[in-house]
Every structure is written in structure tokens, then in C-alpha cells.
Design an enzyme around this catalytic site. Structure first.
Site, mmCIF file in Angstrom:
data_model
loop_
_atom_site.group_PDB
_atom_site.id
_atom_site.type_symbol
_atom_site.label_atom_id
_atom_site.label_comp_id
_atom_site.label_asym_id
_atom_site.label_seq_id
_atom_site.Cartn_x
_atom_site.Cartn_y
_atom_site.Cartn_z
ATOM 1 N N SER A 56 30.577 41.344 28.160
ATOM 2 C CA SER A 56 30.731 41.484 26.702
ATOM 3 C C SER A 56 31.953 40.712 26.224
ATOM 4 C CB SER A 56 30.924 42.959 26.355
ATOM 5 O OG SER A 56 32.202 43.376 26.832
ATOM 6 N N ASP A 94 26.668 39.409 26.837
ATOM 7 C CA ASP A 94 26.240 40.553 26.023
ATOM 8 C C ASP A 94 26.820 40.406 24.607
ATOM 9 O OD1 ASP A 94 25.096 43.064 25.588
ATOM 10 O OD2 ASP A 94 26.845 44.166 26.328
ATOM 11 N N ASP A 116 23.733 37.736 19.039
ATOM 12 C CA ASP A 116 23.549 38.932 18.223
ATOM 13 C C ASP A 116 23.801 38.603 16.758
ATOM 14 O OD1 ASP A 116 23.508 41.331 16.974
ATOM 15 O OD2 ASP A 116 24.939 42.332 18.286
ATOM 16 N N HIS A 234 19.391 48.349 23.798
ATOM 17 C CA HIS A 234 20.847 48.514 23.936
ATOM 18 C C HIS A 234 21.166 50.005 23.814
ATOM 19 C CE1 HIS A 234 22.549 44.348 23.625
ATOM 20 N NE2 HIS A 234 21.251 44.151 23.508
ATOM 21 N N GLY A 235 22.428 50.321 24.039
ATOM 22 C CA GLY A 235 22.901 51.687 23.771
ATOM 23 C C GLY A 235 22.116 52.746 24.503
ATOM 24 N N ILE A 278 23.190 49.563 30.012
ATOM 25 C CA ILE A 278 23.978 50.767 30.324
ATOM 26 C C ILE A 278 25.414 50.368 30.623
ATOM 27 C CG2 ILE A 278 24.266 52.679 31.965
ATOM 28 C CD1 ILE A 278 21.135 52.533 32.309
ATOM 29 N N ASP A 279 26.329 50.893 29.849
ATOM 30 C CA ASP A 279 27.753 50.631 30.047
ATOM 31 C C ASP A 279 28.530 51.954 30.054
ATOM 32 O OD1 ASP A 279 30.281 49.628 30.179
ATOM 33 O OD2 ASP A 279 30.236 48.541 28.296
HETATM 34 O O1 G3H Z 1 27.473 46.877 23.878
HETATM 35 C C1 G3H Z 1 28.633 47.117 24.134
HETATM 36 C C2 G3H Z 1 29.125 47.233 25.503
HETATM 37 O O2 G3H Z 1 29.230 48.581 25.870
HETATM 38 C C3 G3H Z 1 30.405 46.466 25.695
HETATM 39 O O3 G3H Z 1 31.491 47.075 25.116
HETATM 40 O O4 G3H Z 1 32.904 45.272 24.063
HETATM 41 O O5 G3H Z 1 33.896 47.444 24.868
HETATM 42 O O6 G3H Z 1 33.113 45.723 26.500
HETATM 43 P P1 G3H Z 1 32.932 46.334 25.120
HETATM 44 P P1 13P Z 2 25.882 52.201 26.091
HETATM 45 O O1 13P Z 2 27.152 52.314 25.326
HETATM 46 O O2 13P Z 2 24.901 53.228 25.673
HETATM 47 O O3 13P Z 2 26.117 52.215 27.572
HETATM 48 O O4 13P Z 2 25.223 50.780 25.727
HETATM 49 C C1 13P Z 2 25.658 49.598 26.333
HETATM 50 C C2 13P Z 2 25.103 48.373 25.700
HETATM 51 O O5 13P Z 2 24.198 48.393 24.900
HETATM 52 C C3 13P Z 2 25.685 47.079 26.107
HETATM 53 O O6 13P Z 2 25.185 46.029 25.357
HETATM 54 ZN ZN ZN Z 3 24.710 46.488 23.322
#
Ligand code: G3H
Ligand code: 13P
Ligand code: ZN
Length: 332
Positions: A56, A94, A116, A234-235, A278-279
Site C-alpha cells: 500500500s 494496493d 483506485d 477489499h476490506g 486482508i490486512d
Molecule cells: O486498504 C488498506 C490497507 O489496509 C493498507 O493500509 O495504507 O495503512 O498500509 P495502509
Molecule cells: P482490511 O482492513 O479489512 O484488512 O482490508 C484490507 C484491504 O482492503 C487492503 O486493500
Molecule cells: Zn483496500
């Protein structure tokens, strides 16, 4: 210019085709550090699963885009060392926010990028996505576009409210842009607080919050418009309550954290949804393990002693997702 093929990485094209046909989804796990990457590679080798490593904007700012690319190259070598003859590993940007960011990743060896433009007016989203696709396809890099806006606020990725994807727009968007996969909005959102308590109902037996269901009717309408086209969610973290409890038990404060129930993701994975992001669940697993270890061993100061258990805990989580939620195991 470095082509990802020389690094042993693959793009998403064949992977998605097989996933849609086979009724499973490819895990797209975000990584920011070595322990996460080790856990992802070990889990994907152990379960024989293809995998998408996601970087990301936050990860690029934290760890450096060049270093992360070298780590992904190392991941291919590591997977082979662990006994996987033909690893299928994608390095994916991402939430790419501009043509320049996508180009920079493509030029340094990413095999897939997301542009995006979901927050832009429709025609601007089309134009930007098309521009990225035209550049990426020259190098056989695959592109994920997005239509519809996710709710929730998380670091760099934010949107005040949820706007479901409009099924009547998807054919036009995919045709005009030439994108290889499409991220949609059907009620998921980023982070560990996906719904407010008011949006949930209370489970009288467990006292836990039960979130509203995803909009499977919207997903079905999109699939009808685009039969067999790769769809992305996502999410999609489930926010395991055991990890939230552990975090709270050992000094954390996470109130009313709630995610997407795994049964719903299992159902989505069987449809044209072939990439599930999944993050947050990995962040929770890591934080829970670090807090527990440090609370139980307050004299510990060797990072390996608390990052090691965190890595093991993340590996367990990734294997669980692959086998019990996405169904991408035994596909290599
Ligand atoms: O979609 C979002 C991901 O969870 C990445 O989040 O920008 O904090 O690395 P981040
Ligand atoms: P979560 O925050 O639900 O893990 O989603 C991650 C995501 O969509 C990264 O692009
Ligand atoms: Zn995302």
C-alpha cells in the site's frame, strides 16, 4: 525498467481465471515488514496456495517501495527453498493513487497494480484507469480498477460513506478501461471498525456485535452483467474477537471492533470474487501476540522473542484464511 518475469513473479491473469472457474479466491495479504512476509510465504507454501503480496501507499512510506520489491523477489527464492517448486506469487500495488505511482511500480518489477479512481467522477475514473491499463499491458502487468466507494476510514484509504457499485455501470467501465479485474463495494470497509454498534445487532448468547450482511444481491447483479469477470473484495478482515480480547486483556483498548463474518466471505469466494484483501486481521494477530509476550515476560528486550511468536501467530491466521475461508489451498 525491470520486468517482473525476470524476478520469478507472475501476474494475476491465469490465477484469476482458475480461481473463478474453481470457485475459490486468491488471498491478497498486505505486507510492511519481514515477519509478515515470512509468515505469508510459509503459509502459502505449507498450504500450496497462490498468493498476492500487496504493497500500500502506507507500506511504501514506511518500508520503502524499492526495499519491498527486493523482499518480494526474495519471497520467490524463499518459497523455493521451503520446497515449493513453482511458487505463484504476485507483487501488487494496493490502492495506487495516480498514474505516476502505478508507472513507478511497474517499472521496478511489480506484476500487478491497482489504480483506485473510485473517489473520482465516473468519466475521470474511466480515463485514469484506461491510461494505467494502456501502460501496464505493454509489459503484461495486470490492472485492478475500482467502482463504488467503501465506507470507513483507515490511514491513507478513506471514504466517509459507502456507495455500492452500480451494476449498470460495470460493463461500460470494464469495456472502456480494459482493466483485468474490478474491485466492488458491497458493504465491506477498511480497518477493524467496519460497522458502528448502531448498525449491528447484539447476539444475546455471546454479547458480541453481529454486523449487517453484505449486499449479495448487488454482487449477483454484477456477476450477471459480467459473467466470469474477476471481482475483488477489499476490506475483508473478519476482526477475530479472540485477538481483540487478547489485545484488551494485555493493556490494549479496542472497543466495538467488528469485521466481516467468515461465512459471508466463504460464500463470496465461491462466486466470481477471486481476490480477497486482508490486512487488519494480520495487524490484530501481530499486536495480540506482541502484547501477550511482553506482558508475560516484562524483562524481555530481544525483538526476536516477541516478533517470533507474532510471526507464528500470523502464519496460523494466513493458513486458516487460505484453507477455511478462501479455499485456495492445494492449487499449486
Ligand atoms: O486498504 C488498506 C490497507 O489496509 C493498507 O493500509 O495504507 O495503512 O498500509 P495502509
Ligand atoms: P482490511 O482492513 O479489512 O484488512 O482490508 C484490507 C484491504 O482492503 C487492503 O486493500
Ligand atoms: Zn483496500
Amino acid at each position: 525498467m525491470i520486468n517482473y518475469k525476470t524476478l520469478g513473479l507472475v501476474n494475476t491473469r491465469e490465477m484469476f481465471k482458475k480461481a473463478v472457474k474453481g470457485g475459490y479466491a486468491i488471498p491478497a495479504f498486505n505486507f510492511n515488514n519481514m515477519e509478515q512476509l515470512q509468515a505469508i510465504v510459509k503459509a502459502s507454501v505449507e498450504t500450496k496456495s497462490p498468493v498476492i503480496l500487496q504493497v500500500s501507499k502506507g507500506a511504501r512510506d514506511y518500508a520503502n517501495q524499492t526495499l519491498l520489491r527486493y523482499m518480494a523477489e526474495g519471497a520467490v527464492a524463499y518459497a523455493k527453498e521451503l520446497g515449493c517448486e513453482k511458487p505463484e506469487i504476485v507483487l501488487h500495488l494496493d490502492h495506487g493513487d495516480s498514474f505516476e505511482t502505478c508507472k513507478s511500480c511497474i517499472d521496478m518489477g511489480f506484476s500487478s497494480v491497482m489504480i483506485d479512481g473510485s473517489h473520482l467522477p465516473y468519466e475521470e475514473n474511466v480515463a485514469l484507469t484506461k491510461k494505467v491499463v494502456e501502460y501496464a499491458h505493454q509489459f503484461d502487468v495486470t490492472v485492478e480498477g475500482e467502482l463504488g466507494v467503501l465506507a470507513g476510514v483507515e490511514d491513507e484509504v478513506s471514504a466517509e460513506e459507502s456507495h455500492y457499485t452500480k451494476p449498470e455501470e460495470v460493463v461500460d467501465f470494464v469495456t472502456k478501461t480494459g482493466c483485468d479485474s474490478l474491485a466492488i463495494s458491497i458493504g465491506t470497509s477498511h480497518g477493524a471498525y467496519k460497522f458502528t454498534p448502531e448498525q449491528c445487532t447484539l447476539d444475546p448468547e455471546t454479547g458480541r456485535l453481529l454486523p449487517p450482511p453484505l449486499a449479495f444481491d448487488v454482487l449477483a447483479a454484477i456477476e450477471k452483467e459480467l459473467p466470469g469477470f474477476p471481482i475483488v473484495l477489499h476490506g475483508s478482515s473478519s476482526v477475530p474477537q479472540d485477538d481483540v480480547d487478547t489485545i484488551n486483556k494485555y493493556g490494549g483498548k479496542m472497543v466495538a471492533a467488528v469485521g466481516i463474518p467468515e461465512e459471508q466471505l466463504r460464500k463470496a469466494a465461491k462466486s466470481a470474487v477471486c481476490k480477497i484483501n486482508i490486512d487488519s486481521d494480520s495487524r490484530l494477530a501481530m499486536t495480540a501476540a506482541v502484547r501477550k509476550t511482553l506482558a508475560e515476560k516484562p524483562g524481555e528486550f530481544d525483538p526476536r522473542k516477541y516478533l517470533g511468536p507474532a510471526r507464528d501467530s500470523m502464519q496460523k491466521l494466513y493458513e486458516h484464511k487460505i484453507i477455511n475461508v478462501l479455499g485456495s489451498n492445494d492449487k499449486l
